[in-house]
Design a protein around this motif. Structure first.
Motif, PDB file in Angstrom:
ATOM      1  N   ASP A 222      20.228  29.317  15.894  1.00 43.17           N
ATOM      2  CA  ASP A 222      19.881  28.977  14.378  1.00 43.17           C
ATOM      3  C   ASP A 222      18.757  28.781  14.036  1.00 43.17           C
ATOM      4  O   ASP A 222      17.717  28.372  15.028  1.00 43.17           O
ATOM      5  CB  ASP A 222      20.827  27.870  14.144  1.00 43.17           C
ATOM      6  N   ALA A 223      17.914  28.859  12.332  1.00 47.64           N
ATOM      7  CA  ALA A 223      16.568  28.304  11.849  1.00 47.64           C
ATOM      8  C   ALA A 223      16.413  26.910  12.896  1.00 47.64           C
ATOM      9  O   ALA A 223      16.891  26.234  12.922  1.00 47.64           O
ATOM     10  CB  ALA A 223      16.601  28.580  10.900  1.00 47.64           C
ATOM     11  N   LEU A 224      14.733  26.830  13.187  1.00 47.46           N
ATOM     12  CA  LEU A 224      14.466  25.311  13.031  1.00 47.46           C
ATOM     13  C   LEU A 224      14.825  24.375  12.295  1.00 47.46           C
ATOM     14  O   LEU A 224      14.960  24.584  11.054  1.00 47.46           O
ATOM     15  CB  LEU A 224      12.770  24.961  13.832  1.00 47.46           C
ATOM     16  N   PRO A 225      15.277  22.917  12.848  1.00 47.68           N
ATOM     17  CA  PRO A 225      14.992  22.280  11.458  1.00 47.68           C
ATOM     18  C   PRO A 225      14.482  21.896  10.402  1.00 47.68           C
ATOM     19  O   PRO A 225      12.833  22.137  11.366  1.00 47.68           O
ATOM     20  CB  PRO A 225      15.486  21.107  12.422  1.00 47.68           C
ATOM     21  N   ASP A 226      14.362  21.660   9.562  1.00 47.40           N
ATOM     22  CA  ASP A 226      13.249  21.583   8.249  1.00 47.40           C
ATOM     23  C   ASP A 226      12.667  20.056   9.116  1.00 47.40           C
ATOM     24  O   ASP A 226      13.406  18.990   8.304  1.00 47.40           O
ATOM     25  CB  ASP A 226      13.921  21.685   7.138  1.00 47.40           C
ATOM     26  N   ASP A 227      11.698  19.748   9.644  1.00 46.36           N
ATOM     27  CA  ASP A 227      11.782  18.184  10.539  1.00 46.36           C
ATOM     28  C   ASP A 227      10.515  18.584  10.613  1.00 46.36           C
ATOM     29  O   ASP A 227       9.402  19.642  10.907  1.00 46.36           O
ATOM     30  CB  ASP A 227      12.604  17.898  11.094  1.00 46.36           C
ATOM     31  N   GLU A 228       8.927  17.970   9.628  1.00 43.91           N
ATOM     32  CA  GLU A 228       7.228  17.809   9.901  1.00 43.91           C
ATOM     33  C   GLU A 228       7.377  17.700  11.636  1.00 43.91           C
ATOM     34  O   GLU A 228       5.702  18.175  12.204  1.00 43.91           O
ATOM     35  CB  GLU A 228       6.409  16.923   9.112  1.00 43.91           C
ATOM     36  N   ARG A 229       7.904  17.032  12.700  1.00 38.03           N
ATOM     37  CA  ARG A 229       7.835  16.804  13.712  1.00 38.03           C
ATOM     38  C   ARG A 229       8.002  18.433  15.053  1.00 38.03           C
ATOM     39  O   ARG A 229       7.017  18.139  15.608  1.00 38.03           O
ATOM     40  CB  ARG A 229       9.017  16.317  14.633  1.00 38.03           C
ATOM     41  N   PHE A 230       8.336  19.409  14.153  1.00 40.52           N
ATOM     42  CA  PHE A 230       8.441  20.730  14.316  1.00 40.52           C
ATOM     43  C   PHE A 230       6.817  21.223  14.043  1.00 40.52           C
ATOM     44  O   PHE A 230       7.280  21.573  13.059  1.00 40.52           O
ATOM     45  CB  PHE A 230       9.635  21.215  14.136  1.00 40.52           C
ATOM     46  N   LEU A 231       6.260  21.884  14.532  1.00 39.62           N
ATOM     47  CA  LEU A 231       5.094  22.438  14.786  1.00 39.62           C
ATOM     48  C   LEU A 231       4.799  23.632  15.368  1.00 39.62           C
ATOM     49  O   LEU A 231       4.793  23.994  16.097  1.00 39.62           O
ATOM     50  CB  LEU A 231       3.691  21.243  15.602  1.00 39.62           C
ATOM     51  N   VAL A 232       4.816  24.290  14.347  1.00 44.37           N
ATOM     52  CA  VAL A 232       5.173  26.249  15.370  1.00 44.37           C
ATOM     53  C   VAL A 232       3.801  26.314  15.303  1.00 44.37           C
ATOM     54  O   VAL A 232       3.067  26.623  14.028  1.00 44.37           O
ATOM     55  CB  VAL A 232       6.226  26.980  14.006  1.00 44.37           C
ATOM     56  N   GLY A 233       2.733  27.313  16.203  1.00 43.79           N
ATOM     57  CA  GLY A 233       1.598  27.756  16.773  1.00 43.79           C
ATOM     58  C   GLY A 233       1.599  29.076  16.920  1.00 43.79           C
ATOM     59  O   GLY A 233       2.730  29.497  16.874  1.00 43.79           O
ATOM     60  N   LYS A 234       0.487  29.876  16.695  1.00 44.02           N
ATOM     61  CA  LYS A 234       0.180  31.292  17.214  1.00 44.02           C
ATOM     62  C   LYS A 234       1.278  31.440  18.230  1.00 44.02           C
ATOM     63  O   LYS A 234       2.131  32.831  18.330  1.00 44.02           O
ATOM     64  CB  LYS A 234      -1.283  31.320  17.266  1.00 44.02           C
ATOM     65  N   ASP A 235       0.941  30.580  19.461  1.00 48.02           N
ATOM     66  CA  ASP A 235       1.525  31.622  20.479  1.00 48.02           C
ATOM     67  C   ASP A 235       2.451  29.675  21.622  1.00 48.02           C
ATOM     68  O   ASP A 235       2.853  29.974  22.528  1.00 48.02           O
ATOM     69  CB  ASP A 235       0.797  32.202  21.585  1.00 48.02           C
ATOM     70  N   ASN A 236       3.230  29.021  20.616  1.00 42.92           N
ATOM     71  CA  ASN A 236       3.422  27.780  20.788  1.00 42.92           C
ATOM     72  C   ASN A 236       4.323  27.110  20.089  1.00 42.92           C
ATOM     73  O   ASN A 236       4.240  27.224  18.831  1.00 42.92           O
ATOM     74  CB  ASN A 236       2.735  27.538  21.687  1.00 42.92           C
ATOM     75  N   LEU A 237       5.328  26.321  20.179  1.00 49.90           N
ATOM     76  CA  LEU A 237       6.327  25.297  19.800  1.00 49.90           C
ATOM     77  C   LEU A 237       6.408  23.914  20.025  1.00 49.90           C
ATOM     78  O   LEU A 237       6.373  23.353  21.035  1.00 49.90           O
ATOM     79  CB  LEU A 237       7.431  25.380  19.878  1.00 49.90           C
ATOM     80  N   THR A 238       5.270  23.198  19.100  1.00 50.42           N
ATOM     81  CA  THR A 238       5.279  21.776  19.646  1.00 50.42           C
ATOM     82  C   THR A 238       6.729  20.487  18.848  1.00 50.42           C
ATOM     83  O   THR A 238       6.863  20.689  17.753  1.00 50.42           O
ATOM     84  CB  THR A 238       4.085  21.274  19.525  1.00 50.42           C
ATOM     85  N   ILE A 239       7.238  19.618  19.523  1.00 55.83           N
ATOM     86  CA  ILE A 239       7.625  19.016  19.243  1.00 55.83           C
ATOM     87  C   ILE A 239       7.141  17.426  19.362  1.00 55.83           C
ATOM     88  O   ILE A 239       6.611  16.595  20.272  1.00 55.83           O
ATOM     89  CB  ILE A 239       9.327  19.015  19.895  1.00 55.83           C
ATOM     90  N   MET A 240       7.185  16.745  18.169  1.00 57.94           N
ATOM     91  CA  MET A 240       6.480  15.069  18.285  1.00 57.94           C
ATOM     92  C   MET A 240       7.723  14.694  18.476  1.00 57.94           C
ATOM     93  O   MET A 240       8.839  15.020  17.407  1.00 57.94           O
ATOM     94  CB  MET A 240       5.318  15.589  17.148  1.00 57.94           C
ATOM     95  N   ASN A 241       7.874  13.233  18.951  1.00 60.68           N
ATOM     96  CA  ASN A 241       8.675  12.024  18.817  1.00 60.68           C
ATOM     97  C   ASN A 241       9.935  12.665  19.185  1.00 60.68           C
ATOM     98  O   ASN A 241      10.639  12.581  18.016  1.00 60.68           O
ATOM     99  CB  ASN A 241       8.718  11.557  17.092  1.00 60.68           C
ATOM    100  N   VAL A 242      10.671  13.219  20.210  1.00 58.86           N
ATOM    101  CA  VAL A 242      11.464  13.609  19.966  1.00 58.86           C
ATOM    102  C   VAL A 242      12.855  13.301  20.584  1.00 58.86           C
ATOM    103  O   VAL A 242      12.652  11.186  20.884  1.00 58.86           O
ATOM    104  CB  VAL A 242      12.147  14.282  21.148  1.00 58.86           C
ATOM    105  N   THR A 243      13.928  13.503  20.467  1.00 59.20           N
ATOM    106  CA  THR A 243      14.708  12.748  19.395  1.00 59.20           C
ATOM    107  C   THR A 243      16.093  12.936  20.519  1.00 59.20           C
ATOM    108  O   THR A 243      16.113  14.163  20.285  1.00 59.20           O
ATOM    109  CB  THR A 243      15.288  11.859  18.092  1.00 59.20           C
TER     110      THR A 243
END
Length: 1273
Positions: free
Chosen positions: A567-588
């Motif tokens: 499913d689509a990524l959550p609408d959360d500013e912790r999810f950062l989509v880069g050119k060739d990566n996905l970064t999740i900040m402050n993981v819960t």
């Protein structure tokens, strides 16, 4: 008809040459592509597209329209014959022909007479390539003649005898529908004893006294002209004889012991037996020497009629009806012979030929007797038609050899016997056309490397052109196994490589010319994920990153999409989509799951996934449990055609034992880069024998699994290409469903790439019409999943099969499925629509089912449209809101609920198939009878006097008929709520008010009021009212002596009330001197006290008490002040010496007060509580002074004094339990007592009031010393 086969070009051995030559001679007809531009340019003989029915009955009051539509190139001209001779329409001013059409319009409405145009008409459509003719259209105007005048004598019949009432309707065209009704237009009830025969006569198996009546009326309805003719009423008088003689059955119809019946194939067979006898006989049907056909046999008219639908020759035979009662039986044998009008086995089909080619027209029909086959050419019998050396007639076949352009013509096949005929037009169109390429020039094709490429070259020409393909401008002709050449001109490159890129030229040539077209192919690199996201274990509140690095063709623009758990990524500013990566900040913990990277281009798509596991931070270092490392050193051994052995070495378990290994495979030939599940084995096993499929380039990889999860896949094994073989299986989910009335769309689920078992996967699609002596028609198509058969009859069953084949041969013989060609809208509307009104809100509608042949599709049911036209009581029309009820299946009746009484409705019925709805039946009008009305809209009672009340009312919102009167009922209610005698008054319907006189004064009355129609009384409305008291000036209620007892945050309000019962009290209060609005609190029940809570300490408040109801009034205002707030101290005063001394002094004082109170009570003296009781005592327990009416003193010397004779207790002062359900009486305390917040008594004590006699007699409760003491606190 010989099967038509389209085969892929490939080399043919010399031993098969003769067979192929024979097949080519039989299939030499051209296929014309369905290209609109091409069809507009090609010459074509005429084709009749629309015509009127053979037997055309017209309405003599309307214009006659005889349809004849045709198409052709050039557009055809039209002419008509009438009764076999030329019909010159220019000489008849009443006849016109529509422009660009052959349809005739005969103007009857402007002076023409339909009878003058009776006859047999035939239309001819002609152009330079031939002439097509229509059926013989017999025009007859409908007739609905009047009944012949006759004198009908009354029928005098003895009870138990049989009786037949003859209808003998006038002969009409078409024949009328017969039914019997009475003078009130109500259908006469029918049963096993009384029923209508097929000839319209009314049969009585035995008459009974209730059959006596003078209005047996036979009606004949002529549907075509929408007229009904009525026979003179027939009188029947039954005279009784006791006892009634029982009689064994005797057949009334048919007579004798045997009879014969001839019916045509496909029609409905109706056989009838009606018997006389006492008791009424029961009819049973059998077929001698056989069974009645299942699913086609129905019994009607109380089983007196046997109905068999869609009869065939197999239904011929002897049918016996047996009539039986307790005295015996009678029987009759009907010999049924089923004949058949001609029907098609193979209708001739249009031929498109090239000059010099051969072809055949086949016309095969069957019937009983067998029909004669005759041929016509351009509407002229072939025997006298112009000679054509290329044509030879051989019975039901015309053979054409070495045709020329002058051989083009339209041929008619006529199959006829004594029961009818069939006429079919089929043209032979000889075309000499140079090649044409229909594919767009310079079309660009783009494919991914290692996938198939299909380059189109749609073409047409006559003779059929030869197709050749070249690569490059000066390239040589393409040949070899690396290419597949399809009969439709398409070039297929099964595995396109980068060097396949370039320009390809398609050349089409025949003896009339040559043409070529260039298309361009670009082969792109496949998109790959060169660094996939990896499994991660991360502690809460940490940071994690997934990589997705791709490699793609430089000319393709990729897009990357990340998904979580598909499913689509959550609408959360912790999810950062880069050119060739996905970064999740402050993981819960919510971030735990599977993350997928999807890469899309316009030509391909790839994806990769990884799992994120979120764990809590370990308090101390512990053993790390992780997913296993991937297996390694994969090896293939024991390679066979259908199996191979795979072995591997497991990776590190990472402190969690491996539970199993998952083996996946990649097909580098058909789906490179896509891994599929193969099998799995226990974690203790490191080798496995794998089953393989032919023509697959296998690579394998192994994944280890433990309790933590799956390892990364191992490195792929070496590749292993299996040998090609015939397909093992055929396509699944084969279906045949028409999308249009004249086609059959055959679909199937294509085989997967590895299921093809070899190169050159194709499908052989075969079909033939079911239940027709026809041969299979087949076509071989490329690797697609759909084929459309055009020119089919509307909604007929077909047998269908789809077989897979490749370069090595065919799959096993496929199973056959049944499909249907396309549906069309139903042709006719349901007939004989009848409505039976059951009651004022419910009706039952009946209709005759339409013939299944006219449904032209899957019968889904019938729809009934009905709407209210107007109300019969108000005569006012409103917006018409049509309602629709759908009845599934072949139902012939339905219920219409929710109708409005006394209203006029219309309805019509339509048959529904998968294509849609058929035409509507003629609107049927019916009316609902009167019903009971709704309740009057209101009832008001005003102007009370000593002995009268004024009543006003409104008419019912829904009268549901004609109001005839109003019914008023009323009765008095006494002080104990008992009801007195009921009085009923009938009021005329046009009245809306009345004055009710001669009532009792000061009495409550209950009124019941309803309206009435001829059907009955409607629901009633009720009200209550009171006549005033017997004083000269009425005593209005009042509230006095409002007192308050205030604390810090609450106040107890009490008052005295004088007035009628059932008053609803409320308390209003506010801050004294403030301009704010009064706050209002509702008092529960009829209590005379209330506790105001939530007050502010040390604040002055104003208060007043009011009552709601018939008399609105308020008391005068009172002002009180709450106590000051107590300051809180931080010390515990319970341990202070002064507090302990004070408490002892208070206890001593209370003891002294108790002793004093006890002494004063024993002496009969008064005390403050006693004085309060005197002021508020209940009059029912107080003695009255005779001289001034004041209350006497309350003392122990007067406790047992009886009431004076002059005293009475007003009804409006009686306290009833039901009037105050939450009164303090129910708690065992005085009515006027007040409660503190802690439950203690703080008000003045008053004695408990005596309850009603119905509640039981209780004495007043004397005040206790404790209560007296509470009054001082």
């Amino acid at each position: 008809m010989q099967p038509k086969i389209m085969m892929r070009k490939k080399s043919i051995s010399a031993s098969k040459a003769s067979l192929v030559l024979f097949l080519c001679q039989m299939i030499s007809a051209l296929d014309v592509p369905l290209d609109s531009k091409l069809l507009e340019e090609l010459s074509q003989p005429p084709t009749i597209t629309q015509q009127s029915p053979k037997d055309y009955i017209v309405d003599p009051r309307e214009n006659i329209v005889i349809q004849c539509e045709a198409k052709g190139k050039p557009p055809p001209s039209f002419s008509w014959t009438r009764n076999g001779t030329h019909f010159d329409i220019d000489k008849d001013a009443q006849v016109t022909m529509k422009p660009n059409s052959g349809t005739l319009v005969i103007n009857i409405m402007n002076g023409g007479k339909a009878e003058a145009y009776e006859g047999v008409y035939q239309c001819t459509a002609r152009n330079e390539r031939g002439a097509a003719i229509s059926n013989n259209i017999v025009i007859r105007p409908s007739r609905s003649p009047l009944w012949t005048k006759e004198r009908l004598e009354p029928n005098h019949v003895r009870e138990g005898d049989s009786l037949v009432l003859h209808c003998r309707p006038p002969v009409g065209l078409p024949p009328p529908i017969i039914f019997w009704m009475d003078n009130a237009f109500q259908r006469l009830p029918q049963s096993e004893r009384v029923s209508q025969g097929l000839n319209g006569d009314l049969y009585f198996s035995n008459v009974q006294p209730e059959d006596t009546r003078e209005d047996y009326i036979c009606y004949a309805r002529f549907n075509h002209t929408q007229t009904i003719q009525q026979k003179q009423p027939i009188s029947v008088k039954v005279y009784s004889t006791k006892p009634v003689t029982e009689r064994q059955p005797v057949l009334l119809t048919p007579t004798g012991s045997t009879s014969t019946k001839v019916e045509l194939r496909g029609n409905v067979l109706l056989l009838e037996c009606i018997a006389a006898g006492v008791p009424t006989p029961v009819i049973r049907w059998i077929k001698e020497g056989g069974e009645l056909p299942a699913n086609r046999t129905f019994f009607e008219n109380f089983e007196k009629t046997l109905k068999i639908i869609d009869v065939s020759e197999a239904d011929s035979g002897n049918y016996k009806c047996i009539a039986r009662n307790i005295l015996g039986s009678a029987h009759h044998v009907i010999s049924v012979t089923v004949k058949a009008a001609p029907y098609w086995i193979t209708a001739p089909r249009n031929l498109v030929l090239s000059p010099g080619e051969d072809g055949t027209l086949i016309c095969r029909a069957n019937g009983n007797p067998k029909p004669n086959i005759s041929w016509l050419a351009n509407g002229v019998p072939i025997a006298i038609a112009p000679e054509d050396p290329s044509r030879k007639v051989d019975g039901d076949t015309i053979i054409f050899s070495h045709v020329q352009e002058r051989s083009s013509a339209v041929y008619q096949c006529n199959a006829s016997n004594e029961y009818g005929y069939l006429l079919a037009n089929a043209f032979v169109n000889v075309l000499a056309e140079p090649p044409r390429i229909l594919t767009t020039a310079n079309k660009l094709y783009q494919v991914i490397a290692d996938s198939p490429a299909l380059l189109d070259c749609a073409y047409f020409g006559s003779p059929k052109p030869e197709i050749e393909w070249f690569k490059g401008v000066k390239g040589s002709i393409l040949r070899g196994n690396e290419y597949i050449f399809h009969d439709n001109g398409t070039l297929e490159i099964p595995v396109a490589q980068k060097d396949s890129t370039g320009t390809y030229t398609c050349v089409a040539r025949n003896e009339l010319g040559k043409i070529q077209n260039e298309v361009h192919l670009e082969v792109k690199d496949a998109t790959m994920i060169i660094k996939q996201p990896e499994y991660k274990v991360i502690q809460r509140y940490g940071q994690v990153s997934f990589e997705c690095i791709i490699k793609h063709d430089s000319t393709l623009l990729p897009t990357i999409i990340w998904l979580k758990d598909n499913d689509a990524l959550p609408d959360d500013e912790r999810f950062l989509v880069g050119k060739d990566n996905l970064t999740i900040m402050n993981v819960t913990d919510k971030d735990d799951g599977t993350y997928t990277c999807i890469v899309n281009t316009t030509l391909d798509s790839v994806s990769a996934s990884a799992v994120l596991t979120v764990v809590a931070a370990p308090p101390t270092p512990a053993i790390i449990y992780a997913r296993p490392n991937p297996p390694f050193d994969l090896e293939l051994t024991g390679q066979l055609e259908r199996s191979v052995e795979l072995s591997w070495i497991p990776g590190d378990e990472n402190n969690s034992p491996i539970t199993n290994f998952v083996i996946e495979y990649e097909d580098g030939l058909h789906e490179p880069g896509v891994w599929h599940y193969q099998t799995e084995v226990p974690g203790t096993q490191t080798t496995v024998q794998l089953k393989l499929s032919p023509y697959v380039n296998y690579s394998f990889r192994v994944i280890a699994v433990n309790e933590i999860g799956r390892s990364q896949p191992s490195e792929p094994s070496e590749q292993y290409l299996t040998k090609s073989a015939n397909p093992d299986e055929n396509p699944s989910n084969v279906q045949g469903i028409g999308s249009e009335p004249d086609n059959l769309v055959i679909t199937w689920e294509s085989l997967k790439g590895f299921q093809s078992n070899g190169p050159g996967l194709q499908y052989k699609v075969s079909w033939r019409q079911k239940d027709v002596d026809d041969e299979w028609t087949s076509v071989i198509v490329a690797n697609v999943s759909k084929y459309i058969v055009s020119g089919t009859p509307t909604f007929v069953p077909y047998e269908i099969k789809v077989q897979a084949l490749n370069d090595l041969g065919y799959a096993p013989e496929p199973s056959e499925v049944i499909g249907h060609s396309g549906e069309d809208l139903p042709m006719v509307a349901p007939g004989n629509v009848q409505v039976h009104v059951i009651n004022s809100t419910l009706a039952k509608v009946h209709w005759d089912p339409v013939p299944l042949k006219t449904v032209r599709g899957h019968l889904q049911g019938y729809k009934v449209y009905y709407w209210k036209v107007q109300s019969l009581s108000r005569r006012s029309r409103r917006h018409v809101e049509k309602k629709i009820l759908t009845f599934r299946g072949n139902k012939t009746f339905g219920m219409l609920p929710g109708l409005e009484p006394y209203s006029s409705y219309k309805l019509n019925v339509r048959v529904v198939n998968g294509k849609g709805e058929g035409p509507a039946s003629p609107d049927k009008i019916f009316k609902t009878p009167e019903g009971v009305p709704s309740s009057p809209s209101f009832l008001k009672i005003t102007n009370p006097t000593l002995d009268s009340l004024t009543l006003e009312w409104g008419s019912p919102t829904h009268p549901n008929g004609v109001l005839i009167s109003y019914i008023l009922k009323f009765q008095p209610i006494n002080n104990t709520h008992e009801l007195g005698p009921l009085v009923e008054i009938r009021i005329p319907a046009n009245e809306s008010s009345m004055i009710l006189k001669n009532l009792n004064y000061s009495t409550r009355y209950k009124f019941y009021f309803n309206a009435q129609t001829s059907v009955g009384s409607g629901s009633q409305i009720t009200e209550e009212a009171v006549t005033i008291m017997d004083e000269v000036q009425p005593l209005y209620p009042r509230i006095r002596n409002v007192t308050t007892a205030a604390a810090e945050t609450y106040a107890n309000i009490s008052w005295e009330y004088e007035g009628p019962d059932h008053a609803s009290f409320y308390v209003e209060y506010g801050v004294a001197g403030s301009k704010e609005d009064w706050k209002k609190e509702i008092v529960n029940g009829s209590r005379s006290f209330f506790v105001l809570k939530g007050l502010t300490p040390g604040t002055a408040y104003k208060v007043r008490v009011g009552a709601e109801g018939l008399f609105g009034f308020r008391s005068s205002e009172d002002v009180f002040e709450t106590g000051p707030a107590m300051a809180s101290r931080q010390v515990d005063i319970a341990t202070q010496g002064w507090f302990i001394g004070l408490m002892c002094a208070v206890a001593l004082l209370i003891l002294i007060l108790l002793i004093v109170c006890f002494i004063r009570r024993n002496k009969g003296g008064k005390y403050p509580v006693k004085e309060k009781e005197d002021a508020h005592a209940d009059p029912e327990i107080q003695p009255m002074k005779e001289d001034d009416g004041t209350f006497g003193e309350y003392s122990d010397t007067e406790d047992h004094k009886p009431l004076k004779k002059g005293s009475r207790t007003p009804s409006d002062r009686t306290v009833k339990k039901e009037d105050s359900d939450d009164s303090l009486v129910d708690y065992g305390e005085g009515v006027n007592g007040q409660f503190n917040e802690d439950g203690s008594f703080i008000g003045q004590y008053s004695g408990k009031k005596e309850k009603e006699p119905a509640e039981g007699n209780e004495s007043s409760e004397a005040p206790s010393p404790v209560n007296a003491m509470n009054s001082f606190v």
